[in-house]
Scaffold this motif. Sequence first.
Motif, mmCIF file in Angstrom:
data_model
loop_
_atom_site.group_PDB
_atom_site.id
_atom_site.type_symbol
_atom_site.label_atom_id
_atom_site.label_comp_id
_atom_site.label_asym_id
_atom_site.label_seq_id
_atom_site.Cartn_x
_atom_site.Cartn_y
_atom_site.Cartn_z
ATOM 1 N N GLY A 273 17.404 -37.958 -4.685
ATOM 2 C CA GLY A 273 17.703 -36.678 -4.057
ATOM 3 C C GLY A 273 18.815 -35.958 -4.778
ATOM 4 O O GLY A 273 19.550 -36.538 -5.599
ATOM 5 N N LEU A 274 18.976 -34.674 -4.481
ATOM 6 C CA LEU A 274 20.011 -33.838 -5.087
ATOM 7 C C LEU A 274 20.753 -33.082 -3.987
ATOM 8 O O LEU A 274 20.189 -32.807 -2.925
ATOM 9 N N THR A 275 22.009 -32.736 -4.253
ATOM 10 C CA THR A 275 22.745 -31.853 -3.338
ATOM 11 C C THR A 275 23.295 -30.669 -4.104
ATOM 12 O O THR A 275 23.660 -30.771 -5.276
ATOM 13 N N THR A 276 23.365 -29.549 -3.402
ATOM 14 C CA THR A 276 23.980 -28.340 -3.936
ATOM 15 C C THR A 276 24.986 -27.836 -2.920
ATOM 16 O O THR A 276 24.898 -28.173 -1.728
ATOM 17 N N VAL A 277 25.948 -27.037 -3.372
ATOM 18 C CA VAL A 277 26.961 -26.503 -2.459
ATOM 19 C C VAL A 277 27.046 -24.982 -2.547
ATOM 20 O O VAL A 277 27.996 -24.382 -2.052
ATOM 21 N N ALA A 278 26.040 -24.356 -3.180
ATOM 22 C CA ALA A 278 25.969 -22.893 -3.292
ATOM 23 C C ALA A 278 27.237 -22.297 -3.893
ATOM 24 O O ALA A 278 27.800 -21.347 -3.348
ATOM 25 N N PRO A 279 27.717 -22.828 -5.036
ATOM 26 C CA PRO A 279 28.970 -22.316 -5.599
ATOM 27 C C PRO A 279 28.826 -20.942 -6.237
ATOM 28 O O PRO A 279 29.751 -20.130 -6.174
ATOM 29 N N SER A 280 27.696 -20.691 -6.880
ATOM 30 C CA SER A 280 27.461 -19.395 -7.528
ATOM 31 C C SER A 280 25.973 -19.297 -7.833
ATOM 32 O O SER A 280 25.252 -20.302 -7.809
ATOM 33 N N ALA A 281 25.514 -18.093 -8.130
ATOM 34 C CA ALA A 281 24.083 -17.870 -8.305
ATOM 35 C C ALA A 281 23.502 -18.729 -9.424
ATOM 36 O O ALA A 281 22.369 -19.214 -9.316
ATOM 37 N N HIS A 282 24.245 -18.950 -10.515
ATOM 38 C CA HIS A 282 23.689 -19.686 -11.649
ATOM 39 C C HIS A 282 23.854 -21.195 -11.516
ATOM 40 O O HIS A 282 23.338 -21.939 -12.345
ATOM 41 N N GLN A 283 24.562 -21.666 -10.474
ATOM 42 C CA GLN A 283 24.760 -23.103 -10.298
ATOM 43 C C GLN A 283 23.993 -23.671 -9.107
ATOM 44 O O GLN A 283 23.968 -24.879 -8.909
ATOM 45 N N VAL A 284 23.375 -22.829 -8.301
ATOM 46 C CA VAL A 284 22.614 -23.318 -7.154
ATOM 47 C C VAL A 284 21.327 -23.977 -7.637
ATOM 48 O O VAL A 284 20.624 -23.435 -8.496
ATOM 49 N N LEU A 285 21.014 -25.124 -7.086
ATOM 50 C CA LEU A 285 19.770 -25.789 -7.446
ATOM 51 C C LEU A 285 18.569 -24.952 -7.011
ATOM 52 O O LEU A 285 18.593 -24.337 -5.935
ATOM 53 N N PRO A 286 17.509 -24.931 -7.801
ATOM 54 C CA PRO A 286 16.275 -24.225 -7.406
ATOM 55 C C PRO A 286 15.538 -25.033 -6.332
ATOM 56 O O PRO A 286 14.506 -25.654 -6.594
ATOM 57 N N PHE A 287 16.092 -25.015 -5.117
ATOM 58 C CA PHE A 287 15.648 -25.965 -4.102
ATOM 59 C C PHE A 287 14.203 -25.746 -3.668
ATOM 60 O O PHE A 287 13.514 -26.703 -3.308
ATOM 61 N N ARG A 296 13.872 -34.304 -2.571
ATOM 62 C CA ARG A 296 14.743 -34.037 -1.421
ATOM 63 C C ARG A 296 16.017 -33.343 -1.917
ATOM 64 O O ARG A 296 16.625 -33.783 -2.889
ATOM 65 N N VAL A 297 16.408 -32.270 -1.226
ATOM 66 C CA VAL A 297 17.608 -31.523 -1.591
ATOM 67 C C VAL A 297 18.404 -31.237 -0.327
ATOM 68 O O VAL A 297 17.839 -30.812 0.689
ATOM 69 N N ALA A 340 17.073 -24.226 6.846
ATOM 70 C CA ALA A 340 16.375 -25.509 6.796
ATOM 71 C C ALA A 340 17.021 -26.471 5.816
ATOM 72 O O ALA A 340 17.048 -27.688 6.035
ATOM 73 N N LEU A 341 17.565 -25.944 4.711
ATOM 74 C CA LEU A 341 18.232 -26.825 3.751
ATOM 75 C C LEU A 341 19.460 -27.467 4.387
ATOM 76 O O LEU A 341 19.766 -28.641 4.128
ATOM 77 N N ALA A 342 20.164 -26.706 5.237
ATOM 78 C CA ALA A 342 21.347 -27.233 5.916
ATOM 79 C C ALA A 342 20.983 -28.160 7.065
ATOM 80 O O ALA A 342 21.787 -29.007 7.457
ATOM 81 N N ALA A 343 19.806 -28.010 7.628
ATOM 82 C CA ALA A 343 19.403 -28.829 8.767
ATOM 83 C C ALA A 343 18.554 -30.018 8.320
ATOM 84 O O ALA A 343 18.967 -31.178 8.424
ATOM 85 N N ASP A 344 17.386 -29.739 7.786
ATOM 86 C CA ASP A 344 16.441 -30.803 7.429
ATOM 87 C C ASP A 344 16.772 -31.453 6.091
ATOM 88 O O ASP A 344 16.592 -32.666 5.925
ATOM 89 N N GLY A 345 17.236 -30.654 5.133
ATOM 90 C CA GLY A 345 17.510 -31.213 3.804
ATOM 91 C C GLY A 345 18.560 -32.300 3.851
ATOM 92 O O GLY A 345 18.381 -33.391 3.293
ATOM 93 N N GLY A 346 19.661 -32.031 4.538
ATOM 94 C CA GLY A 346 20.713 -33.041 4.650
ATOM 95 C C GLY A 346 20.273 -34.247 5.446
ATOM 96 O O GLY A 346 20.626 -35.389 5.117
ATOM 97 N N ALA A 347 19.506 -34.018 6.509
ATOM 98 C CA ALA A 347 19.011 -35.143 7.315
ATOM 99 C C ALA A 347 18.159 -36.070 6.459
ATOM 100 O O ALA A 347 18.281 -37.303 6.536
ATOM 101 N N ASP A 348 17.291 -35.491 5.642
ATOM 102 C CA ASP A 348 16.430 -36.312 4.786
ATOM 103 C C ASP A 348 17.257 -37.129 3.795
ATOM 104 O O ASP A 348 16.980 -38.317 3.558
ATOM 105 N N LEU A 349 18.283 -36.513 3.213
ATOM 106 C CA LEU A 349 19.106 -37.225 2.228
ATOM 107 C C LEU A 349 19.870 -38.380 2.854
ATOM 108 O O LEU A 349 20.067 -39.419 2.237
ATOM 109 N N LEU A 350 20.341 -38.190 4.084
ATOM 110 C CA LEU A 350 21.131 -39.224 4.757
ATOM 111 C C LEU A 350 20.271 -40.184 5.568
ATOM 112 O O LEU A 350 20.779 -41.020 6.299
#
Length: 401
Positions: A273-287, A296-297, A340-350
């Motif tokens: 799995g991967l995590t992103t923290v939305a730091p800037s437009a060019h660093q956000v994962l293409p989730f 899983r992201v 959904a990334l904040a709700a389901d994505g994190g749940a899947d990773l953990l």
Amino acid sequence: MAGTPATVFRNVRPYGAEHPADLIAVDGVLVERLPEGVEPVVVEGGGRIALPTLVDAHIHPDKTAWGEPWYSRRPAGSLPEYVQGDVDLYRHQRTPLAERAHRLLAHAVASGTRAVRAHVDVAPAYGLAGVAGLAEARERLAGALDVQLVAFPQHGVRRTAGAGELMAEAAAGGLIDAVGGIDPAGFDGGPDGEGPAQLDLVFDLAERHGLRLDVHLHDRGERGLDPLRDIIARTKAAGLAGRVVVSHAFCVPELAGDRLAELADRLAEAGIGLTTVAPSAHQVLPFRELHARGVRVGLGSDGVRDSWSPFGNADMLHRAHLLGWTTDARTDQELTDCFALAADGGADLLDLPRATLRPGSPADFMLLAGECLPQVVVDLPARDLVVKGGRVVARDGRHLG
């Protein structure tokens, strides 16, 4: 059935539904109807929207100055300078680490977070103080917040003597849930550039002690992609599918087309799995593209008012808002994807069950005033009520513990 804990949350609108309904929680799980003979507590929802509480897949609570007097940060332009800034802030602060971490995580609960993966610095400058402090905060928040602890070698294990031994001590002592890593080819490549030596250590600890693994990867280009390919190969060889996460992975957003698809397929096959923290437009994962290929992201807060940045608030709804902002989300579906990334994505990773608000789901949700889910992501209304396991754990922005 006498004594069975049950609560009916009356007159709520799951996901902003047009017609109100009741959410019924029994023994911490949502059910279709009350068992016979059970007398529930009734909580009036007043037509508020019910949304799942969120999962912070990447946060550093040990570093925070949240709630402390203002701290003036020095300029920093390299990872070693930021790391030294961590040490300086740690020495500057007078409130015990456990209290600062508890304060921040209690605020996260009141903001609608049900679980976090907490990265805790392990280095000779701190010993295992961060691990002990977060364990104390976790115990105080039991029942309101699930906390996974990651021993994170922010100072490197090759460039900092003694860090590896502390990581091993934390793992052998059963003090942590996961072992971390950082830039094995760049920052922690060592004087001889043998980056794989760090991965030798952290994979060995994960395998030997049955721990998860979560590696920070900031390096871009081939310096980031080579270790990522190595992590894929090691994960498959060790049979650690579903137990390995790479955080940030700034080398991935640089890819597109067939190169991105090929890497995504390899990550999905390995169960990484991967995590992103939305730091800037060019660093956000293409989730969205990653999800489409089975990767899983998750989304996280990262540092909150630490030496790296004066910003951050451990509010995952606000983080979903920032994700929408940085990715130029416009449509209802795009905004819903951010939530959904904040709700389901994190749940899947953990490895947590998703909170779907349907029968059989954990009774983990928040009530807030609003029109619909996309509008909530944009306008960020107050969290009037936060429920964990069917129990109200926060009200009007305050943790009740």
